[in-house]
Design an enzyme around this catalytic site. Structure first.
Site, PDB file in Angstrom:
ATOM      1  N   ASP A  66       0.839  -1.203   0.000  1.00  0.00           N
ATOM      2  CA  ASP A  66       0.000   0.000   0.000  1.00  0.00           C
ATOM      3  C   ASP A  66       0.876   1.256   0.000  1.00  0.00           C
ATOM      4  O   ASP A  66       0.655   2.188  -0.776  1.00  0.00           O
ATOM      5  CB  ASP A  66      -0.887  -0.047   1.253  1.00  0.00           C
ATOM      6  CG  ASP A  66      -1.714   1.204   1.437  1.00  0.00           C
ATOM      7  OD1 ASP A  66      -2.787   1.284   0.831  1.00  0.00           O
ATOM      8  OD2 ASP A  66      -1.286   2.104   2.182  1.00  0.00           O
TER       9      ASP A  66
ATOM     10  N   GLU B  86      -2.032  -5.216  -3.579  1.00  0.00           N
ATOM     11  CA  GLU B  86      -1.041  -4.513  -2.762  1.00  0.00           C
ATOM     12  C   GLU B  86      -0.066  -5.497  -2.116  1.00  0.00           C
ATOM     13  O   GLU B  86       1.134  -5.244  -2.049  1.00  0.00           O
ATOM     14  CB  GLU B  86      -1.741  -3.666  -1.699  1.00  0.00           C
ATOM     15  CG  GLU B  86      -2.453  -2.463  -2.303  1.00  0.00           C
ATOM     16  CD  GLU B  86      -3.164  -1.595  -1.277  1.00  0.00           C
ATOM     17  OE1 GLU B  86      -3.357  -0.408  -1.572  1.00  0.00           O
ATOM     18  OE2 GLU B  86      -3.544  -2.103  -0.197  1.00  0.00           O
TER      19      GLU B  86
END
Lengths: 237, 237
Positions: free
Chosen positions: B60, B128
């Site tokens: 992320d 992610e």
């Protein structure tokens, strides 16, 4: 003569920067952008506003990624909630401001900016801007190295950091608000020598003097005075 | 025989992964961690919980940094407010979910996870997590290449993206709330073939049927039905 003066100033910026970075910058324009304050209203050759703000946006995200990498590898048994909490501590504005102040980053600003135009987060902003500039100039690895040296190497112990107070001023003001006390910080500035100022901060708890400290910046004198107040409170609580 | 089955399954994971990544993974354990769902309650050899959640935390932050880099270089005249807004659109959960779904990332999960245990953001989470795994396995450049191919190359036009609707469902629900209309989504699931389901979503505006669509996932059928509703509304507004 004027040309010589400017060349000397330019060379001075380059050599100061080199000793800060530990390597020779390639694209000096990126660093000039980083050390340009928005209040200067500078523009690039295409007329676009030029200041550290865009580089800061980039550096902020890079720092998050590098700190996440560091925490991921060093905190094997911890979940993402812990990683997230620790990252917030490491990249807190207070921590970044302290690091940027230690590196004297405002000294690199190309034009002198009046103190009242410098925000309280200027050191952290410049630190992030600088990281963005290094990344664009020399790539991810060099930027990571800079973060390792200046941010990550200063983390002595993660368990300690978990309970560590990053800013005594923030701690004190939060404690006061929570416990319905009034804390006042009274900071005065004395011109000690030419171009050198000394700052003194006195802390008052519910109107009564509690502690004081001096320092070479407003921030440092406030932090030290708040730390002393914290130590006094710690004995009483 | 059992050993042969497992080896085949392992090789299958490795070769599927290789064709997804476009390179050969070195540390396969990282990818196994990425494709382990928390509901499996897996642990590593030291007894620490093992799932994609920590890798997702890392990926992320990396994605934010890579998208920031992309925007910094491509939007010269734009300020950090614009960069921030555009980054939020690119890394929005809806956008990442769509990309992760296109890459069929849930197909890589090592154990079958009951549909009701998969959150609506599973595709974005896995995307992610995968980025985090690539970074740790092969470094920043390879991870950046993956992001360029799968996320950044899909951005056709930034000016268009600025006004683009990332999710028709979100748009429709927000539009309804703002204009005091009631929108209902009715999604049903049909078992078409063995292990293959088809989803149908019907949209009702203030109780009246408006549009419908089918898709191979709940999300896709909802998006398509909402897009059709949006197009109908666009003609009427």
């Amino acid at each position: 003569m004027f040309g010589v003066f400017w060349n000397r100033k330019k060379n001075n910026f380059h050599s100061k920067l080199q000793s800060l970075l530990g390597f020779s910058p390639k694209n000096i324009e990126l660093y000039r952008e980083c050390f340009t304050h928005p209040s200067e209203n500078k523009h690039d050759k295409d007329g676009n506003p030029l200041s550290f703000e865009r580089l800061e946006f980039l550096g902020d995200a890079l720092l998050d990624a590098m700190v996440s990498d560091y925490l991921f590898s060093r905190s094997k048994g911890k979940d993402e909630g812990y990683l997230s909490k620790m990252r917030a501590k490491i990249v807190s504005r207070d921590n970044l401001n302290l690091i940027g102040e230690e590196l004297n980053l405002t000294e690199f600003l190309l034009e002198e900016v009046p103190k009242n135009k410098l925000s309280t987060k200027i050191y952290g902003d410049l630190l992030e801007g600088l990281l963005g500039a290094i990344y664009l100039d020399r790539g991810y690895k060099k930027a990571l190295k800079f973060t390792q040296t200046n941010v990550l190497a200063k983390i002595k112990d993660l368990d300690h950091l978990e309970n560590q107070i990053v800013s005594y001023k923030s701690f004190l003001l939060e404690w006061a608000q929570k416990n319905k006390h009034t804390v006042n910080l009274d900071t005065s500035e004395i011109e000690a020598l030419e171009n050198q100022k000394i700052f003194t901060t006195e802390i008052f708890l519910n109107g009564n003097p509690m502690s004081s400290a001096t320092g070479i910046s407003k921030k440092l004198s406030q932090e030290e005075a708040c730390k002393r107040a914290y130590l006094i409170l710690n004995q009483k609580i």
